[in-house]
Motif scaffolding. Structure first.
Motif, PDB file in Angstrom:
ATOM      1  N   SER A  15     -10.824  -3.426   2.047  1.00  0.00           N
ATOM      2  CA  SER A  15     -10.547  -4.830   2.414  1.00  0.00           C
ATOM      3  C   SER A  15     -11.242  -5.104   3.812  1.00  0.00           C
ATOM      4  O   SER A  15     -11.377  -6.511   4.012  1.00  0.00           O
ATOM      5  N   GLY A  35      -4.340  -7.158  -3.218  1.00  0.00           N
ATOM      6  CA  GLY A  35      -4.942  -6.039  -2.575  1.00  0.00           C
ATOM      7  C   GLY A  35      -5.511  -6.361  -1.149  1.00  0.00           C
ATOM      8  O   GLY A  35      -5.695  -5.612  -0.218  1.00  0.00           O
ATOM      9  N   THR A  36      -5.834  -7.499  -1.372  1.00  0.00           N
ATOM     10  CA  THR A  36      -6.685  -7.966  -0.025  1.00  0.00           C
ATOM     11  C   THR A  36      -6.198  -9.191   1.011  1.00  0.00           C
ATOM     12  O   THR A  36      -6.612  -9.342   1.895  1.00  0.00           O
ATOM     13  N   TRP A  66       0.902  -1.216  -0.067  1.00  0.00           N
ATOM     14  CA  TRP A  66      -0.057   0.018  -0.129  1.00  0.00           C
ATOM     15  C   TRP A  66       0.940   1.425   0.114  1.00  0.00           C
ATOM     16  O   TRP A  66       0.374   2.307  -0.641  1.00  0.00           O
ATOM     17  N   PRO A  92      -7.468   0.667   1.149  1.00  0.00           N
ATOM     18  CA  PRO A  92      -6.895  -0.302   1.833  1.00  0.00           C
ATOM     19  C   PRO A  92      -7.935  -0.638   2.866  1.00  0.00           C
ATOM     20  O   PRO A  92      -8.076  -1.953   3.591  1.00  0.00           O
TER      21      PRO A  92
END
Lengths: 398, 314
Positions: free
Chosen positions: A309, A333-334, A280, A306
């Motif tokens: 998530s 991303g998660t 991130w 972020p």
């Protein structure tokens, strides 16, 4: 002159430029001071005898009203003939309310508006109603009390050890996720300040004549990540130091509790959190590189990504084995939030963990590269922010 | 001083519809002070950024020959750069800023600290080493930025507008230090608008306009190229005298009106001054007269005006 050394020098510069331990200690001292003032104020306010609301009861004999009502209210007693006189006193504010008890089940309150003490009064009247109903019936009070008792279900676990481990792991997973999100938000703030500040202060040209944009961006990502980590470690340590004695005193014993945590899972959570934070931070660096003035740019909304998530967390808790949640556990991303949750709730295959780590590393590499490309093209353009198509062209051209 | 440290070959750079640099070639010789001049928007900054590999040329090549190796990209510890766009970390103490700039140019931290103190003392700023940059005046910030660009003793220094924002005393200090750097082995490429200062320090000059070379060489070579050597400033007794006679005079290349009765006459190279003085004495009432060799300022104006009109010098 090695690139690594220069990258670390830049990281050190970014870290020391923003992280001031003196300022952190002052902030803690202020927090302690404010907390102390709040505590003292609360203590004294509790010591003071608050003015009780003044109420008037009409036809109170219908209910078994005892002296407990005087703990909370100043009570006047009146007959039906006095109602109009008391209503005027309610309207002028001399008394808070006029309560006319009609039956054991029902009454009416005459007051200026909905007030907090009305709920308290309602609770008291409900209690008096119970007593009245019981006294009117033939059922003994002990029987009523027995009837109202809840069903008791004593749990016996076939594997007490696993149960304790799951509890500890869950706490650690949540702790890592929360700390990571906090660290990401801290990083976001510093990264935007650092990059846009340099653009506004026209420092970029001087720096990129000395080092490559990639080295500079890498140094920034490392430096700002270090600030995020040190900040959460600093405040985490303070929180732990404050809470540890309480936990030790009231809980099952903090060290015994920690002993239930698997070392491998602890390291896996730590690794995923670190990679998530780096991912991130790299992403924010790429976004910040496109911004000239943070006060007017709309790109600050990217900081919400972020946090998104976390939105999937309830789904992970309810359906940890669903295909979608399993995918989110691997998706870069998660994965840093979803995989630890799945690791606690269900059995995660080893390949899933390694694939998630590999994809995270790949995404970090991609973002830092993209950030440097966008930065190297965008750093000398002041004024209008580049659009997405323009940035894509820069990345392709480079 | 004959060995080239930098060779630029037919470099071009286009931004959208603007050709910022157009087929530009030049070389910079070791230990010389080379001035890159041109009006605003001539392409100087674009050229400088290409020299530093901040942006890449579309066509052509740039080659450095420092320490006996030829390389299209100069190593950052070999080059110093003072950008035209001034900028420093405002909220950081001066000494820390300079150490950082030295470190990213390859110095060890202790060495960078020692050198920073040395240069701060040279610029009479040692007492302010621990103050934040924002506490300094514009001129003093300029000094700090200058130190940041040469703290690592570069072999090649690019100084873009080093004199801007400085008072005459500090301009002299800068001139002295630039000359000193050169004497110590640093080759300097400078770009400036203060023609008098450039004239006093530059060994060779490249004048560009619209991204193209207009003139290049030593000051004498430039005078030769524009075909003018001397100027005569004449102050006539009467306002707006009839100068038809002078415009036809064979020694005069150009006449510029300065004020109502003050005129500047540009003499053709090699032409006799006595003929002109005779004409002036016989035909006009003169209050004041003085001669001067044509300055870089005049050459700059002449050359830029000529190229704008489409004339070119050989």
């Amino acid at each position: 002159m090695s690139k690594l050394k220069i990258t670390l020098d830049v990281a050190r510069w970014e870290f020391t430029r923003f992280y001031k331990i003196k300022n952190e200690l002052i902030a803690v001292a202020l927090m302690v001071g404010v907390a102390a003032i709040a505590f003292v104020a609360m203590f004294f306010s509790m010591q003071m005898d608050p003015k009780k609301p003044e109420i008037v009861l009409v036809n109170e004999d219908v209910l078994n009203i005892d002296s407990t009502i005087y703990d909370n209210f100043t009570v006047h007693h009146a007959g039906y003939t006095d109602i109009d006189e008391w209503k005027i006193k309610v309207e002028t504010g001399d008394v808070a309310g006029l309560i006319i008890i009609e039956t054991v089940d029902k009454g009416e309150i005459y007051t200026s508006s909905k007030r907090p003490w009305m709920r308290q009064l309602e609770r008291l009247l409900t209690g008096y109603r119970h007593q009245s109903v019981v006294s009117l019936s033939a059922i003994p009070p002990e029987t009523i009390e027995y009837l109202l008792q809840p069903f008791t279900l004593d749990a016996v676990y076939h594997d007490e050890q696993t149960m304790k481990e799951r509890g500890t792991e869950r706490a650690f997973a949540i702790g890592f996720i929360v700390l990571m999100i906090v660290a990401i938000l801290i990083g976001f703030g510093y990264q935007f300040t650092a990059i846009t500040g340099e653009k506004q202060q026209r420092i970029t040209e001087l720096i990129v004549s000395a080092i490559s944009p990639q080295t500079w961006i890498d140094g920034k990502i490392l430096g700002i990540t270090a600030i995020s980590l040190v900040t959460i470690i600093f405040y985490g340590t303070i929180a732990l130091a404050i809470s540890l004695p309480f936990a030790q005193y009231f809980g099952p014993g903090i060290f015994e509790w920690i002993a239930h945590m698997s070392v491998w899972k602890f390291l896996a959570f730590l690794l995923l959190s670190m990679l998530g934070l780096l991912l991130w931070n790299s992403f924010f660096t790429a976004v910040a590189a496109t911004i000239n003035d943070p006060s007017t740019s709309m790109r600050g909304v990217f900081m919400m990504l972020p946090v998104l998530s976390v939105v999937f967390a309830p789904g992970a808790i309810r359906h940890p084995d669903s295909t979608f949640i399993a995918f989110l556990g691997i998706f870069p991303g998660t994965s840093s939030t979803m995989l630890p949750a799945r690791m606690v709730l269900t059995n995660v295959q080893v390949w899933e963990f390694f694939l998630a780590v590999l994809l995270l590393i790949g995404a970090i590499w991609l973002f830092r590269k993209t950030a440097a490309k966008i930065f190297s093209f965008g750093m000398l353009t002041y004024g209008k922010e580049p659009g997405l198509s323009e940035m894509w062209r820069w990345v392709k051209e480079s | 001083m004959d060995k080239s440290i930098l060779t630029v070959n037919s470099v071009q750079k286009q931004f959208a519809s603007v050709r910022a640099v157009n087929n530009l070639s030049f070389n910079v010789k070791e230990r010389e002070i080379f001035a890159l001049l041109g009006p605003n928007g001539a392409g100087k900054t674009t050229m400088v950024r290409m020299l530093l590999n901040i942006i890449k040329p579309d066509v052509g090549s740039i080659e450095y020959a420092i320490n006996g190796t030829e390389d299209p990209v100069v190593q950052s510890n070999m080059v110093g750069y003072l950008p035209e766009e001034r900028g420093l970390y405002q909220d950081v103490p001066v000494i820390r800023t300079l150490i950082y700039m030295g470190v990213i140019r390859g110095l060890e931290r202790t060495d960078a600290h020692k050198r920073a103190l040395y240069w701060l003392e040279r610029f009479e700023l040692k007492d302010r080493a621990h103050e934040k940059v924002e506490a300094l005046s514009k001129g003093n910030q300029q000094k700090v930025q200058f130190i940041a660009s040469i703290i690592h003793s570069p072999r090649f220094a690019i100084l873009d507008e080093p004199f801007s924002g400085l008072d005459p005393i500090n301009q002299e200090v800068f001139l002295h230090i630039i000359r000193e750097l050169c004497d110590r082995g640093t080759t300097v490429l400078l770009s400036a608008h203060q023609m008098q200062l450039v004239e006093s320090i530059a060994d060779r000059i490249l004048l560009i306009n619209n991204g193209k070379e207009v003139l290049t060489g030593t000051l004498d070579e430039l005078r030769l190229a524009v075909g003018m050597d001397e100027t005569i400033t004449v102050v006539f007794t009467e306002e707006n005298p009839d100068i038809t006679l002078l415009t036809r005079h064979p020694s005069i290349k150009e006449i510029q009106k300065k004020n109502g009765n003050e005129y500047k006459l540009f003499l053709k190279d090699g032409k006799s001054l006595s003929d002109l003085l005779q004409t002036l004495g016989a035909s006009y009432a003169i209050k004041d007269i003085h001669t001067r060799r044509i300055s870089l300022h005049d050459i700059f104006l002449q050359a830029v005006h000529s190229t704008t009109k489409g004339n070119h010098y050989e």
